[in-house]
Design a protein around this motif. Structure first.
Motif, PDB file in Angstrom:
ATOM      1  N   ALA A  82      59.914  45.242  51.633  1.00 41.09           N
ATOM      2  CA  ALA A  82      58.826  46.109  52.078  1.00 41.09           C
ATOM      3  C   ALA A  82      57.831  45.378  52.972  1.00 41.09           C
ATOM      4  N   GLY A  83      57.863  44.070  52.997  1.00 40.59           N
ATOM      5  CA  GLY A  83      56.947  43.315  53.852  1.00 40.59           C
ATOM      6  C   GLY A  83      56.143  42.289  53.079  1.00 40.59           C
ATOM      7  N   PRO A  84      55.311  41.535  53.785  1.00 40.63           N
ATOM      8  CA  PRO A  84      54.522  40.471  53.152  1.00 40.63           C
ATOM      9  C   PRO A  84      53.304  41.027  52.410  1.00 40.63           C
ATOM     10  N   ALA A  85      52.418  40.143  52.015  1.00 41.79           N
ATOM     11  CA  ALA A  85      51.205  40.537  51.300  1.00 41.79           C
ATOM     12  C   ALA A  85      50.278  41.331  52.220  1.00 41.79           C
ATOM     13  N   VAL A  86      49.575  42.261  51.610  1.00 39.50           N
ATOM     14  CA  VAL A  86      48.640  43.115  52.344  1.00 39.50           C
ATOM     15  C   VAL A  86      47.289  43.034  51.647  1.00 39.50           C
ATOM     16  N   THR A  87      46.246  42.780  52.421  1.00 33.83           N
ATOM     17  CA  THR A  87      44.893  42.718  51.870  1.00 33.83           C
ATOM     18  C   THR A  87      44.106  43.927  52.331  1.00 33.83           C
TER      19      THR A  87
END
Length: 153
Positions: A82-87
């Motif tokens: 789904a992708g990397p970390a999201v802030t």
């Protein structure tokens, strides 16, 4: 023989009355225009807020981990596919009296504004699941016991 026409007094009175009528029509037109602009701005804000909360909800559902930085910033770790970390964060404006913005930043990328003009009372809240017989969920003390998340705008 008497001449027909208007006296100066009649012309002045009719001009004054016509001015009042035109002023009323103009003020009504301006009021309607201002109301339309306000309704348009409200609809745009509502659409942006809805899109931002849907995006946040989607990422929260996919998240495998949550890192709580403070009441205004959280990072969600998404699965590798789904992708990397999201802030997600509230960024205050340079002027403390001015509204800030709600942003989403993918790891290694720039912050994208989801909702501009957000009031400074923005917070994230986290809760544990309520126990039997309790109506309100108790606040969570750490990331591991966080089961419910809330965004307050």
């Amino acid at each position: 023989m008497r001449e027909r026409g208007f006296t100066l007094t009649e012309v002045l009175i009719s001009t004054t009355l016509g001015t009042f009528v035109l002023a009323g029509v103009l003020s009504t037109f301006l009021l309607i225009s201002r109301s339309g602009l306000n309704a348009s701005a409200y609809a745009e804000m509502n659409n942006r807020l809805r899109a931002a909360t849907e995006r946040f909800n989607r990422d929260v559902r996919l998240a495998t981990d949550l890192r709580w930085h403070d009441a205004r910033r959280v990072t969600l770790r998404l699965p590798a596919d789904a992708g990397p970390a999201v802030t997600y964060a509230y960024e205050p404006a340079a002027d403390p009296a001015a509204p800030g913005r709600f942003v989403r930043q993918v790891e290694g990328g720039p912050a994208v504004t989801l909702v501009p003009h957000v009031a400074p009372d923005f917070t994230f809240a986290r809760y544990r699941l309520p126990g039997p017989g309790s109506a309100e969920p108790p606040p969570a003390a750490n990331d591991l016991e966080t089961k419910l998340r809330e965004v307050r705008l």
